[in-house]
Motif scaffolding. Structure first.
Motif, mmCIF file in Angstrom:
data_model
loop_
_atom_site.group_PDB
_atom_site.id
_atom_site.type_symbol
_atom_site.label_atom_id
_atom_site.label_comp_id
_atom_site.label_asym_id
_atom_site.label_seq_id
_atom_site.Cartn_x
_atom_site.Cartn_y
_atom_site.Cartn_z
ATOM 1 N N TYR A 36 29.605 56.709 0.558
ATOM 2 C CA TYR A 36 28.449 57.490 0.983
ATOM 3 C C TYR A 36 27.493 57.599 -0.194
ATOM 4 C CZ TYR A 36 30.691 59.212 5.262
ATOM 5 O OH TYR A 36 31.268 59.312 6.501
ATOM 6 N N GLN A 45 24.649 60.149 3.177
ATOM 7 C CA GLN A 45 24.394 59.065 4.132
ATOM 8 C C GLN A 45 25.552 58.082 4.077
ATOM 9 O OE1 GLN A 45 21.205 56.464 2.938
ATOM 10 N NE2 GLN A 45 20.876 55.676 5.002
ATOM 11 N N TYR A 46 26.121 57.784 5.235
ATOM 12 C CA TYR A 46 27.199 56.800 5.300
ATOM 13 C C TYR A 46 26.657 55.420 4.943
ATOM 14 C CZ TYR A 46 30.225 53.350 7.564
ATOM 15 O OH TYR A 46 31.001 52.247 7.826
ATOM 16 N N SER B 25 24.769 67.644 17.153
ATOM 17 C CA SER B 25 25.036 66.212 17.246
ATOM 18 C C SER B 25 24.152 65.686 18.374
ATOM 19 C CB SER B 25 26.518 65.952 17.541
ATOM 20 O OG SER B 25 26.937 66.635 18.712
ATOM 21 N N SER B 95 28.203 68.612 9.200
ATOM 22 C CA SER B 95 28.667 67.251 9.405
ATOM 23 C C SER B 95 29.516 67.168 10.655
ATOM 24 C CB SER B 95 29.487 66.808 8.189
ATOM 25 O OG SER B 95 29.991 65.510 8.355
ATOM 26 N N ARG B 97 31.945 64.114 13.137
ATOM 27 C CA ARG B 97 32.486 62.747 13.217
ATOM 28 C C ARG B 97 32.537 62.297 14.668
ATOM 29 N NH1 ARG B 97 36.967 63.416 10.603
ATOM 30 N NH2 ARG B 97 36.190 62.545 8.648
ATOM 31 N N HIS B 106 29.267 61.851 9.853
ATOM 32 C CA HIS B 106 27.815 61.838 9.671
ATOM 33 C C HIS B 106 27.331 63.221 9.289
ATOM 34 C CE1 HIS B 106 27.292 57.731 11.113
ATOM 35 N NE2 HIS B 106 28.217 58.000 11.985
#
Lengths: 112, 116
Positions: A36, A45-46, B25, B95, B97, B106
């Motif tokens: 990341y 950010q991935y 999300s 965050s 997932r 994310h």
């Protein structure tokens, strides 16, 4: 999850490839390597992740050594916008909904 | 790709005020969301795990009565900083997932909270 070691900082000239190393010598067979980055004042950010084969996407390439004890993230043509803190994180594939744990990362400075 | 939206991005308020931060999300359902806090020049520290329809799980040292988390739907989690004080000033990041093996986690763009 296995611990990772990264250099605290690196510089790279604009337009050149940036190679960011990560050591994960205690990685287990069921653990993936995730990368990341965090640009200043933004969320992480991935970038990319992999298990044992090299991976490439539109952002970067990930090279994992055959023994899986280390990896390198490659930004092929670094730009000033790639200046950020880069985090290498190891996580088991079956970790379910456990969160990512962040280390200190590598602060990459891309210089014009 | 998967997007996590966080709002507001920046808030300044007086000491003693309660502040609510929303995390959504946008194109996937998240039964679990995570809240992190980041102080200047430090890495992200996990505060709590938010579970849809149940109580959040807090990390050691995080006051659950101070940081109220509500995860009422599969796309929304909120963090309320109650009676905020200057020491609560920080960068808060949520965050989530995407469900499925090896899916990346994310992150939202964070909320900069400044308590005067």
């Amino acid at each position: 999850d296995a611990k990772t070691t990264q250099p605290p900082s690196m510089d790279c000239a604009e337009g050149r490839a940036a190679n960011l190393p990560c050591n994960h010598s205690t990685i287990s067979g069921n653990e993936y390597v995730y990368w990341y980055r965090q640009i200043h004042s933004q969320g992480p950010q991935y970038i990319i992740h992999g298990l044992k084969n090299n991976e490439t996407n539109e952002m970067a390439s990930l090279i994992i050594t055959e023994d899986r004890k280390s990896s390198t993230l490659i930004l092929p043509h670094a730009t000033l916008r790639d200046t950020a803190v880069y985090y290498c994180i190891v996580r088991a594939w079956n970790s379910g909904n456990t969160p990512l744990v962040f280390g200190k990362g590598t602060r990459l400075s891309v210089i014009a | 790709g998967a997007v996590v939206s966080q709002h507001p991005s920046w808030v300044i308020c007086k000491s003693g005020t309660s502040v609510k931060i929303e995390c959504r999300s946008l194109d996937f359902q998240a039964t679990t969301m995570f809240w992190y806090r980041q102080f200047p020049k430090q890495s992200l520290m996990l505060m709590a795990t938010s579970n849809e329809g149940s109580k959040a799980t807090y990390e050691q040292g995080v006051e659950k009565d101070k940081f109220l988390i509500n995860h009422a739907s599969l796309t929304l989690s909120t963090l309320t900083v109650t009676s905020a004080h200057p020491e609560d000033s920080s960068f808060y990041i949520c965050s989530a997932r995407v469900t499925g093996l090896n899916q990346p986690q994310h992150f939202g763009d964070g909320t900069r909270l400044s308590i005067l």
